[in-house]
Scaffold this motif. Structure first.
Motif, short mmCIF file in Angstrom:
data_model
loop_
_atom_site.label_atom_id
_atom_site.label_comp_id
_atom_site.label_asym_id
_atom_site.label_seq_id
_atom_site.Cartn_x
_atom_site.Cartn_y
_atom_site.Cartn_z
N ASP A 2 59.34 -19.56 75.60
CA ASP A 2 59.88 -20.88 75.92
C ASP A 2 61.41 -20.82 75.95
N TYR A 3 61.94 -19.72 76.52
CA TYR A 3 63.39 -19.52 76.63
C TYR A 3 63.80 -20.01 78.01
N GLN A 4 64.52 -21.15 78.07
CA GLN A 4 64.82 -21.81 79.32
C GLN A 4 66.16 -21.42 79.92
N GLU A 5 67.02 -20.80 79.15
CA GLU A 5 68.33 -20.42 79.69
C GLU A 5 68.16 -19.27 80.68
N PRO A 6 68.98 -19.22 81.70
CA PRO A 6 68.87 -18.12 82.66
C PRO A 6 69.26 -16.79 81.99
N LEU A 7 68.42 -15.78 82.22
CA LEU A 7 68.66 -14.46 81.61
C LEU A 7 69.59 -13.63 82.48
N GLU A 8 70.60 -13.03 81.85
CA GLU A 8 71.51 -12.14 82.56
C GLU A 8 71.14 -10.69 82.20
N ILE A 9 70.36 -10.08 83.07
CA ILE A 9 69.84 -8.74 82.82
C ILE A 9 70.52 -7.75 83.74
N ASP A 10 71.08 -6.71 83.13
CA ASP A 10 71.69 -5.64 83.94
C ASP A 10 70.61 -4.80 84.61
N ARG A 11 69.67 -4.33 83.79
CA ARG A 11 68.58 -3.52 84.34
C ARG A 11 67.41 -3.56 83.36
N ALA A 12 66.25 -3.27 83.89
CA ALA A 12 65.03 -3.23 83.08
C ALA A 12 64.11 -2.18 83.68
N HIS A 13 63.50 -1.33 82.83
CA HIS A 13 62.58 -0.29 83.33
C HIS A 13 61.71 0.18 82.16
N ARG A 14 60.63 0.82 82.53
CA ARG A 14 59.72 1.35 81.51
C ARG A 14 60.20 2.74 81.08
N ILE A 15 59.90 3.10 79.80
CA ILE A 15 60.31 4.39 79.27
C ILE A 15 59.07 5.14 78.76
N GLY A 16 59.16 6.43 78.75
CA GLY A 16 58.05 7.24 78.29
C GLY A 16 57.22 7.76 79.44
N LYS A 17 56.29 8.66 79.12
CA LYS A 17 55.42 9.24 80.13
C LYS A 17 54.27 8.30 80.45
N LEU A 18 53.89 8.28 81.73
CA LEU A 18 52.78 7.45 82.17
C LEU A 18 51.47 8.04 81.65
N SER A 19 50.68 7.20 80.98
CA SER A 19 49.41 7.64 80.41
C SER A 19 48.35 6.59 80.69
#
Length: 301
Positions: A198-215
């Motif tokens: 319920d976080y209504q403020e606009p998010l300022e995200i530089d980058r987002a990605h998954r980490i680790g090996k795909l399993s």
């Protein structure tokens, strides 16, 4: 040719007795002076009834002549025998002494060789002692240098860990979010924050990605880097609303800090169950405002 006559024994009288010598086995004879004088006139006459090539035996000796040696001759003979035996012993002793002298000389030479060798060894030992002393001095310097370098290395490592932690201060990890092929992690995080936090403020995200090996069957966490610090802190505080869900949010730390936190988590949970005031700040645990330093360290009861 007629056989040559056998000459009788020759007598040399003295005031006491006469000594007979000649072909009669060199037997000493003692007789009275009167008999000696009567025989002197016949000293060159052959004995009758004596065949050539034979020698007189005591049984064939002249009647009345004592054929045994006189006491002084016997005594002299015994003394001579004793002297000869003593001389033989002296010869043996002389040989033994000569052998001992040879062995002593050889032993002296060996002792001199040993002394020379010992002197050489002592010289080597003194040099080795000096070298060992120098090595110990160098080793002491090296130990001090090693201790200094170890302290400096630990300090440098902590500084690097601190820098890494500061660089990750604006990062948050989101766990147990469904992973789909070709997804946009930034949009996924924004949707989770709006729907679940319920976080209504606009998010300022530089980058987002998954980490680790795909399993297969495992959801990889998503690391999100925010542009400014206050926002990730606000999102983290809102994570309490995820208590009854499968989602969770956590801070990102360097690997060594994560390992330290793993060892501190059981103590952290135990302190919370006891109703103590606890705070886990990066890789340091505070219990009732006191830094926890391990099982042997000081901590509130």
């Amino acid at each position: 040719m007629a056989a040559a006559p056998i000459m009788p024994a020759t007598f040399q009288p003295n005031s006491q007795s006469s000594m007979v010598s000649g072909p009669v086995n060199s037997t000493y004879c003692t007789m009275p002076q009167s008999q000696s004088q009567s025989l002197s006139s016949h000293q060159y006459q052959p004995y009758p009834n004596i065949q050539p090539g034979f020698q007189l035996t005591p049984s064939q000796s002249m009647s009345g002549i004592n054929t045994s040696p006189p006491p002084w001759a016997q005594e002299l003979s015994a003394k001579m025998d004793c002297i000869f035996k003593q001389l033989e012993k002296l010869d043996a002793i002389e040989n033994s002494i000569s052998l001992i002298q040879t062995e002593v000389k050889q032993l002296g030479e060996r002792v001199r060789d040993v002394e020379v060798s010992q002197q050489f060894i002592n010289t080597i030992l003194e040099e080795d002692k000096s070298d060992i002393k120098d090595v110990k001095s160098d080793l002491s310097i090296l130990r001090k240098s090693f201790d200094y370098m170890q302290v400096a290395n630990n300090k440098l490592s902590e500084e690097i860990i601190d820098l890494q932690s500061r660089s990750m201060r604006d990062n948050l990890l989101f766990f147990n979010i469904a992973e789909n092929e070709g997804e946009n992690c930034t949009e996924v995080i924004k949707k989770v924050c709006v729907d679940n936090l319920d976080y209504q403020e606009p998010l300022e995200i530089d980058r987002a990605h998954r980490i680790g090996k795909l399993s297969a069957g495992k959801q990889r966490p998503i690391v999100v880097k925010f542009r400014c610090y206050p926002q990730p802190d606000a999102v983290k505080k809102s994570s309490r609303k995820l208590k009854n869900t499968n989602f969770s949010i956590g801070e990102q730390f360097p690997k060594i800090v994560q390992e330290r936190r793993k060892t501190l988590l059981p103590v952290f949970k135990e302190a919370m169950e006891r109703g103590k005031k606890t705070a886990l700040v990066r890789d340091k645990l505070y219990i009732n405002g006191v830094l926890y330093t391990g099982p042997e360290g000081s901590q509130p009861a």
